[in-house]
Design a protein around this motif. Structure first.
Motif, PDB file in Angstrom:
ATOM      1  N   GLY A   1       0.785  -1.227   0.000  1.00  0.00           N
ATOM      2  CA  GLY A   1       0.000   0.000   0.000  1.00  0.00           C
ATOM      3  C   GLY A   1       0.815   1.275   0.000  1.00  0.00           C
ATOM      4  N   PHE A   2       2.131   1.145  -0.162  1.00  0.00           N
ATOM      5  CA  PHE A   2       2.971   2.331  -0.179  1.00  0.00           C
ATOM      6  C   PHE A   2       2.799   3.124  -1.468  1.00  0.00           C
ATOM      7  N   LYS A   3       2.936   4.417  -1.371  1.00  0.00           N
ATOM      8  CA  LYS A   3       2.889   5.303  -2.532  1.00  0.00           C
ATOM      9  C   LYS A   3       4.276   5.381  -3.153  1.00  0.00           C
ATOM     10  N   VAL A   4       4.323   5.903  -4.372  1.00  0.00           N
ATOM     11  CA  VAL A   4       5.572   5.958  -5.143  1.00  0.00           C
ATOM     12  C   VAL A   4       6.680   6.671  -4.372  1.00  0.00           C
ATOM     13  N   ASN A   5       6.352   7.794  -3.751  1.00  0.00           N
ATOM     14  CA  ASN A   5       7.402   8.542  -3.036  1.00  0.00           C
ATOM     15  C   ASN A   5       7.947   7.751  -1.846  1.00  0.00           C
TER      16      ASN A   5
ATOM     17  N   ILE B   1      12.008   8.879  -7.649  1.00  0.00           N
ATOM     18  CA  ILE B   1      10.612   8.642  -7.991  1.00  0.00           C
ATOM     19  C   ILE B   1      10.500   8.226  -9.456  1.00  0.00           C
ATOM     20  N   GLY B   2      11.291   8.841 -10.324  1.00  0.00           N
ATOM     21  CA  GLY B   2      11.276   8.492 -11.741  1.00  0.00           C
ATOM     22  C   GLY B   2      11.672   7.044 -11.988  1.00  0.00           C
ATOM     23  N   ILE B   3      12.680   6.570 -11.285  1.00  0.00           N
ATOM     24  CA  ILE B   3      13.115   5.174 -11.427  1.00  0.00           C
ATOM     25  C   ILE B   3      12.032   4.244 -10.881  1.00  0.00           C
ATOM     26  N   THR B   4      11.406   4.622  -9.780  1.00  0.00           N
ATOM     27  CA  THR B   4      10.317   3.811  -9.233  1.00  0.00           C
ATOM     28  C   THR B   4       9.191   3.688 -10.255  1.00  0.00           C
TER      29      THR B   4
END
Length: 80
Positions: free
Chosen positions: A50-54, A64-67
């Motif tokens: 449930g984690f967000k990208v950041n 964040i871009g690599i994620t």
């Protein structure tokens, strides 16, 4: 109320992430081009949690871009 995962910083809901992980574990042959990389698996596990990208980026020490690229790669391997 429907949650907007893209606006919240996630490309997929945790429930969809669980289905994706199950698909890769049970239906993709180990020598297939569709096999997830170790990092893609880590990202997917955090999405499922449930984690967000950041937050995923912070936990893995990547941008964040690599994620987002890893998540896009997962979708590409699913051909969606």
């Amino acid at each position: 109320m429907r949650r907007n995962y893209i606006a919240d910083g996630s490309f997929m809901s945790p429930s969809i992430g669980v289905r994706v992980m199950h698909y890769f574990r049970s239906k993709v042959p180990p020598n297939s081009d569709q096999v997830l990389s170790a990092r893609e698996k880590q990202v997917l596990e955090l999405v499922i949690t449930g984690f967000k990208v950041n937050t995923i980026s912070d936990q893995l020490g990547i941008t964040i871009g690599i994620t987002r690229k890893h998540i896009n790669n997962i979708y590409a391997k699913l051909q969606v």
